[in-house]
Each structure stands twice: as C-alpha cells, then as structure tokens.
Design a protein around this motif. Structure first.
Motif, PDB file in Angstrom:
ATOM      1  N   VAL A  49       0.826  -1.207   0.000  1.00 51.90           N
ATOM      2  CA  VAL A  49       0.000   0.000   0.000  1.00 51.90           C
ATOM      3  C   VAL A  49       0.858   1.254   0.000  1.00 51.90           C
ATOM      4  N   ALA A  50       0.251   2.361  -0.423  1.00 57.50           N
ATOM      5  CA  ALA A  50       0.900   3.668  -0.342  1.00 57.50           C
ATOM      6  C   ALA A  50      -0.100   4.667   0.225  1.00 57.50           C
ATOM      7  N   LEU A  51       0.378   5.515   1.128  1.00 62.68           N
ATOM      8  CA  LEU A  51      -0.390   6.654   1.620  1.00 62.68           C
ATOM      9  C   LEU A  51       0.198   7.883   0.956  1.00 62.68           C
ATOM     10  N   ILE A  52      -0.662   8.685   0.321  1.00 63.97           N
ATOM     11  CA  ILE A  52      -0.147   9.837  -0.412  1.00 63.97           C
ATOM     12  C   ILE A  52      -0.846  11.119   0.023  1.00 63.97           C
ATOM     13  N   HIS A  53      -0.184  12.228  -0.241  1.00 60.50           N
ATOM     14  CA  HIS A  53      -0.713  13.577  -0.049  1.00 60.50           C
ATOM     15  C   HIS A  53      -2.057  13.675  -0.766  1.00 60.50           C
ATOM     16  N   PRO A  54      -3.089  14.166  -0.088  1.00 60.94           N
ATOM     17  CA  PRO A  54      -4.420  14.204  -0.712  1.00 60.94           C
ATOM     18  C   PRO A  54      -4.513  15.037  -1.985  1.00 60.94           C
ATOM     19  N   ASN A  55      -3.590  15.975  -2.205  1.00 61.80           N
ATOM     20  CA  ASN A  55      -3.680  16.862  -3.361  1.00 61.80           C
ATOM     21  C   ASN A  55      -2.769  16.488  -4.524  1.00 61.80           C
ATOM     22  N   PHE A  73      -3.849   5.085  -1.241  1.00 63.09           N
ATOM     23  CA  PHE A  73      -4.851   5.766  -0.427  1.00 63.09           C
ATOM     24  C   PHE A  73      -4.430   7.218  -0.231  1.00 63.09           C
ATOM     25  N   ARG A  74      -5.360   8.132  -0.478  1.00 62.54           N
ATOM     26  CA  ARG A  74      -5.130   9.554  -0.199  1.00 62.54           C
ATOM     27  C   ARG A  74      -5.565   9.799   1.238  1.00 62.54           C
ATOM     28  N   ASP A  75      -4.638  10.285   2.060  1.00 60.21           N
ATOM     29  CA  ASP A  75      -4.977  10.479   3.467  1.00 60.21           C
ATOM     30  C   ASP A  75      -3.986  11.425   4.115  1.00 60.21           C
ATOM     31  N   THR A  76      -4.227  11.736   5.367  1.00 59.98           N
ATOM     32  CA  THR A  76      -3.308  12.542   6.164  1.00 59.98           C
ATOM     33  C   THR A  76      -2.792  11.691   7.319  1.00 59.98           C
ATOM     34  N   VAL A  77      -1.705  12.131   7.901  1.00 62.66           N
ATOM     35  CA  VAL A  77      -1.141  11.484   9.087  1.00 62.66           C
ATOM     36  C   VAL A  77      -0.959  12.580  10.130  1.00 62.66           C
ATOM     37  N   ALA A  78      -1.537  12.396  11.297  1.00 60.40           N
ATOM     38  CA  ALA A  78      -1.470  13.399  12.372  1.00 60.40           C
ATOM     39  C   ALA A  78      -1.957  14.759  11.873  1.00 60.40           C
ATOM     40  N   ASN A  79      -3.020  14.744  11.094  1.00 60.71           N
ATOM     41  CA  ASN A  79      -3.609  15.954  10.513  1.00 60.71           C
ATOM     42  C   ASN A  79      -2.667  16.709   9.587  1.00 60.71           C
ATOM     43  N   VAL A  81      -0.754  16.715   5.686  1.00 56.66           N
ATOM     44  CA  VAL A  81      -0.787  16.136   4.341  1.00 56.66           C
ATOM     45  C   VAL A  81       0.558  15.518   3.956  1.00 56.66           C
ATOM     46  N   LEU A  82       1.606  15.786   4.731  1.00 57.66           N
ATOM     47  CA  LEU A  82       2.940  15.259   4.425  1.00 57.66           C
ATOM     48  C   LEU A  82       3.104  13.864   5.022  1.00 57.66           C
ATOM     49  N   THR A  83       2.428  12.909   4.408  1.00 57.42           N
ATOM     50  CA  THR A  83       2.388  11.542   4.937  1.00 57.42           C
ATOM     51  C   THR A  83       3.774  10.941   5.119  1.00 57.42           C
ATOM     52  N   GLY A  84       4.653  11.161   4.164  1.00 61.13           N
ATOM     53  CA  GLY A  84       5.992  10.589   4.240  1.00 61.13           C
ATOM     54  C   GLY A  84       6.871  11.233   5.282  1.00 61.13           C
ATOM     55  N   SER A  85       6.538  12.441   5.707  1.00 55.95           N
ATOM     56  CA  SER A  85       7.304  13.129   6.748  1.00 55.95           C
ATOM     57  C   SER A  85       6.934  12.651   8.144  1.00 55.95           C
ATOM     58  N   HIS A  86       5.733  12.098   8.283  1.00 60.49           N
ATOM     59  CA  HIS A  86       5.230  11.773   9.613  1.00 60.49           C
ATOM     60  C   HIS A  86       5.113  10.288   9.913  1.00 60.49           C
ATOM     61  N   CYS A  87       5.347   9.443   8.930  1.00 65.15           N
ATOM     62  CA  CYS A  87       5.300   8.010   9.222  1.00 65.15           C
ATOM     63  C   CYS A  87       6.157   7.243   8.231  1.00 65.15           C
TER      64      CYS A  87
END
Length: 95
Positions: A49-55, A73-79, A81-87
């Motif tokens: 799976v991949a979590l990506i920036h919603p935009n 999946f388009r989503d956020t992590v800890a509110n 949008v920088l999913t890769g920075s936070h997980c």
C-alpha cells in the motif's frame, strides 16, 4: 519498495541512467511530473500500500500504483498532508 523507484522530474538523464545500471531489471524506475518534488515527504509506502498527499495529481496516483504495484490511499497522518514526513511503512507495520 521492491517493485519500483519513483524520481522527481528534476532527476537528470545521467542520474536516471546510473540508477538503471545499479538496480536489477525487475525494479521499475519512473520520473514523476509533480509540483510536489520532495516525493519522500508526500508518499509513504511498503510493498502493498501507499499513503499519499491528498492533493497529488490523479496521474501521479496512477503512476504510483502502476510502478510500485500497490493500492494507493489519499490520506493525512497526524492531521498533516505530508504523509511521508510523519510516518514510515514497512511490510511489518507502520511507525
């Protein structure tokens, strides 16, 4: 991940060729034309799976799915949008 490598559009032809020569032929390599060029900040993935920036562009989402062979999946992590920075994702879990 084990299936592919995504590169920003600023990657030179020489850099791209060096990576192609250094990686097995089974690893797909693709440049992405995306205004968010720090891909590691806006994409986090494992082999499934991949979590990506919603935009991110829909075209970018399709490239991620095709090159990496993952469900996106388009989503956020800890509110954020920088999913890769936070997980970070591995095939064993997420931190």
């Amino acid at each position: 991940n084990k299936n592919g490598l995504l590169l920003p559009s600023t990657t030179s032809d020489q850099e791209l060729q060096h990576l192609r020569n250094s990686l097995p032929d089974s690893v797909a390599i693709q440049r992405i034309e995306e205004r968010h060029s720090a891909l590691g900040n806006v994409i986090t993935c494992n082999d499934y799976v991949a979590l990506i920036h919603p935009n991110l562009d829909r075209e970018t989402e399709d490239i991620i799915a095709d090159v990496l062979g993952v469900e996106v999946f388009r989503d956020t992590v800890a509110n954020s949008v920088l999913t890769g920075s936070h997980c970070v994702l591995s095939n064993r879990g997420c931190l």
